[in-house]
Design a protein around this motif. Sequence first.
Motif, PDB file in Angstrom:
ATOM      1  N   TRP A 115       9.723  11.393   7.544  1.00 17.53           N
ATOM      2  CA  TRP A 115      10.786  12.135   6.861  1.00 17.53           C
ATOM      3  C   TRP A 115      10.605  13.630   7.131  1.00 17.53           C
ATOM      4  CZ3 TRP A 115      15.138  10.956   4.153  1.00 17.53           C
ATOM      5  CH2 TRP A 115      15.338   9.601   3.817  1.00 17.53           C
ATOM      6  N   LEU A 116      11.739  14.303   7.411  1.00 11.01           N
ATOM      7  CA  LEU A 116      11.738  15.749   7.636  1.00 11.01           C
ATOM      8  C   LEU A 116      12.822  16.410   6.805  1.00 11.01           C
ATOM      9  CD1 LEU A 116      11.333  16.051  11.514  1.00 11.01           C
ATOM     10  CD2 LEU A 116       9.632  16.644   9.792  1.00 11.01           C
ATOM     11  N   ALA A 118      11.567  23.172  10.186  1.00 13.10           N
ATOM     12  CA  ALA A 118      11.419  21.764   9.809  1.00 13.10           C
ATOM     13  C   ALA A 118      10.139  21.599   9.004  1.00 13.10           C
ATOM     14  CB  ALA A 118      11.395  20.867  11.033  1.00 13.10           C
ATOM     15  N   ARG A 119      10.207  20.834   7.965  1.00 13.71           N
ATOM     16  CA  ARG A 119       9.052  20.613   7.092  1.00 13.71           C
ATOM     17  C   ARG A 119       8.840  19.122   6.898  1.00 13.71           C
ATOM     18  NH1 ARG A 119       8.104  20.771   1.295  1.00 13.71           N
ATOM     19  NH2 ARG A 119      10.330  21.058   0.940  1.00 13.71           N
ATOM     20  N   ASP A 120       7.606  18.707   7.039  1.00 13.45           N
ATOM     21  CA  ASP A 120       7.249  17.301   6.859  1.00 13.45           C
ATOM     22  C   ASP A 120       7.263  16.969   5.366  1.00 13.45           C
ATOM     23  OD1 ASP A 120       6.253  14.756   6.880  1.00 13.45           O
ATOM     24  OD2 ASP A 120       4.219  15.321   7.478  1.00 13.45           O
ATOM     25  N   ILE A 121       8.154  16.077   4.958  1.00 15.73           N
ATOM     26  CA  ILE A 121       8.249  15.669   3.549  1.00 15.73           C
ATOM     27  C   ILE A 121       7.959  14.182   3.398  1.00 15.73           C
ATOM     28  CG2 ILE A 121       9.856  17.501   2.896  1.00 15.73           C
ATOM     29  CD1 ILE A 121      12.112  15.415   3.116  1.00 15.73           C
ATOM     30  N   THR A 122       7.218  13.636   4.375  1.00 16.01           N
ATOM     31  CA  THR A 122       6.926  12.203   4.356  1.00 16.01           C
ATOM     32  C   THR A 122       6.183  11.791   3.090  1.00 16.01           C
ATOM     33  OG1 THR A 122       6.822  12.164   6.772  1.00 16.01           O
ATOM     34  CG2 THR A 122       5.809  10.318   5.599  1.00 16.01           C
ATOM     35  N   GLU A 123       5.168  12.564   2.731  1.00 15.77           N
ATOM     36  CA  GLU A 123       4.374  12.224   1.549  1.00 15.77           C
ATOM     37  C   GLU A 123       5.231  12.264   0.284  1.00 15.77           C
ATOM     38  OE1 GLU A 123       0.298  13.671  -0.770  1.00 15.77           O
ATOM     39  OE2 GLU A 123       0.858  14.542   1.170  1.00 15.77           O
ATOM     40  N   ARG A 124       6.079  13.278   0.178  1.00 15.89           N
ATOM     41  CA  ARG A 124       6.944  13.378  -0.997  1.00 15.89           C
ATOM     42  C   ARG A 124       7.904  12.202  -1.075  1.00 15.89           C
ATOM     43  NH1 ARG A 124      11.651  17.474  -0.965  1.00 15.89           N
ATOM     44  NH2 ARG A 124      12.872  15.562  -0.757  1.00 15.89           N
ATOM     45  N   GLN A 166       7.488   9.236   0.236  1.00 12.49           N
ATOM     46  CA  GLN A 166       6.738   8.020  -0.095  1.00 12.49           C
ATOM     47  C   GLN A 166       6.478   7.956  -1.596  1.00 12.49           C
ATOM     48  OE1 GLN A 166       3.353   8.528   2.487  1.00 12.49           O
ATOM     49  NE2 GLN A 166       4.294   7.389   4.172  1.00 12.49           N
ATOM     50  N   MET A 167       6.146   9.105  -2.186  1.00 16.58           N
ATOM     51  CA  MET A 167       5.916   9.136  -3.622  1.00 16.58           C
ATOM     52  C   MET A 167       7.218   8.860  -4.383  1.00 16.58           C
ATOM     53  SD  MET A 167       3.817   9.320  -6.060  1.00 16.58           S
ATOM     54  CE  MET A 167       2.373   9.838  -5.115  1.00 16.58           C
ATOM     55  N   GLU A 168       8.316   9.410  -3.888  1.00 20.33           N
ATOM     56  CA  GLU A 168       9.612   9.149  -4.527  1.00 20.33           C
ATOM     57  C   GLU A 168       9.952   7.666  -4.466  1.00 20.33           C
ATOM     58  OE1 GLU A 168      12.431  11.608  -2.574  1.00 20.33           O
ATOM     59  OE2 GLU A 168      11.870  13.428  -3.669  1.00 20.33           O
ATOM     60  N   ILE A 187       7.765   5.185  -4.352  1.00 23.45           N
ATOM     61  CA  ILE A 187       6.892   4.493  -5.305  1.00 23.45           C
ATOM     62  C   ILE A 187       7.434   4.651  -6.727  1.00 23.45           C
ATOM     63  CG2 ILE A 187       4.594   4.518  -6.362  1.00 23.45           C
ATOM     64  CD1 ILE A 187       3.486   5.297  -3.611  1.00 23.45           C
ATOM     65  N   LEU A 188       7.836   5.893  -7.058  1.00 30.64           N
ATOM     66  CA  LEU A 188       8.378   6.140  -8.395  1.00 30.64           C
ATOM     67  C   LEU A 188       9.679   5.378  -8.622  1.00 30.64           C
ATOM     68  CD1 LEU A 188       7.709   9.978  -8.732  1.00 30.64           C
ATOM     69  CD2 LEU A 188       6.441   8.109  -9.796  1.00 30.64           C
ATOM     70  N   GLN A 189      10.491   5.301  -7.578  1.00 30.34           N
ATOM     71  CA  GLN A 189      11.748   4.573  -7.701  1.00 30.34           C
ATOM     72  C   GLN A 189      11.502   3.089  -7.926  1.00 30.34           C
ATOM     73  OE1 GLN A 189      14.224   4.579  -4.175  1.00 30.34           O
ATOM     74  NE2 GLN A 189      16.086   4.301  -5.369  1.00 30.34           N
ATOM     75  N   GLU A 190      10.526   2.517  -7.211  1.00 24.52           N
ATOM     76  CA  GLU A 190      10.196   1.102  -7.397  1.00 24.52           C
ATOM     77  C   GLU A 190       9.651   0.859  -8.808  1.00 24.52           C
ATOM     78  OE1 GLU A 190       7.476   0.392  -4.246  1.00 24.52           O
ATOM     79  OE2 GLU A 190       9.040   0.086  -2.720  1.00 24.52           O
ATOM     80  N   ARG A 191       8.835   1.800  -9.284  1.00 26.92           N
ATOM     81  CA  ARG A 191       8.321   1.665 -10.657  1.00 26.92           C
ATOM     82  C   ARG A 191       9.455   1.743 -11.664  1.00 26.92           C
ATOM     83  NH1 ARG A 191       2.932   5.578 -10.545  1.00 26.92           N
ATOM     84  NH2 ARG A 191       1.644   4.232  -9.204  1.00 26.92           N
ATOM     85  N   GLU A 192      10.369   2.656 -11.428  1.00 29.75           N
ATOM     86  CA  GLU A 192      11.519   2.797 -12.321  1.00 29.75           C
ATOM     87  C   GLU A 192      12.354   1.529 -12.329  1.00 29.75           C
ATOM     88  OE1 GLU A 192      14.586   4.079 -14.784  1.00 29.75           O
ATOM     89  OE2 GLU A 192      12.549   4.845 -14.528  1.00 29.75           O
TER      90      GLU A 192
END
Length: 328
Positions: free
Chosen positions: A81-82, A97-103, A105-107, A109-114
């Motif tokens: 993700w960029l 361009a900024r690497d937002i892969t980690e963010r 992935q966390m989103e 995970i949070l969405q699946e938890r939600e």
Amino acid sequence: MFNSLRDETGRIVDFIFVELNSPAEQLIYMPKSEVLGQRLSELIPINSTGNFWEKYVQVVETGKVFQEEFSTNIFTPNISWLQQMVVPLADGIAITARDITERKQMEKILQEREQRFRLAFDDAPIGMDLVSLDGNFFEVNHALCEMIGYSEAELIQLTFQKITYPDDLAVDLAFVQELLEGKKSKYNMEKRYISKEGHIVWIILSVSLAKDPSDEPLYFIAKIQNITPRKQNEAQQQRLITQLKISNQELEDFAYVASHDLQEPLRKIQTFGDRLKAKYGEVLDEKGLDYLQRMQSSANRMQILIRDLLDFSRITTKGQPYVSVTLS
């Protein structure tokens, strides 16, 4: 930064790198020496960029900054993700361009938890709700609505204080205060709700407190189990026990009175039987003496029966404690 190449009409047809910093080297996965002076189309295949080119051209033509997040697999294997921002310049455009892969992935995970929480919340067989710190409902599930007869829209206009039976409110609020003060992490209690129709609904309430990362209270999470049928059965059993106690008391009173009332005429039978035997025993024949003996024997058995009945009537008030006995 990129400079633009234009055709005779002035439209951008390609881009040339004029400067590149270290993060971009990592992003393109090529050293600076191999990147400088190259066309962007040589570094990133056009068919892998979606509609990047059209967006870049639009920035130059409109002079407006463009920003977006997108998934990609055209760079390093670790980047999926960029976030890119395209800024118009006098002689071209600047792309960051900024690497937002980690963010991302966390989103995810949070969405699946939600989603899991939402499924567990909405489809729970017991009532569940989220309540603000001042007592307002802002999330309620279907089971709770069915339990107390309110629609979701109606409940979120109410507070838990409004639907709590008045006699139970003080205890509930005291527990809430202990949660807010950190004296408890959760609490459980039996209490009563008042349904929309005005009926009493008995529940077991379990409440915990959600907090933010700095440990500040956010809202209450409540689970509500309807125990009205159980309470109704308990009330019915208590009524039956009360009726049984009354019946037993009446029986004891009757037995006590009856035993005393029966003893008086029985004593007269025994007394006159004794006098008859003492005064006329010699003149009675054998058959008469037999009748007299039977009468006195029956009177004695009747006296024993009355005494036992009187003892039975006193069991609950003057009964002796149970003791172990040997049956062998």
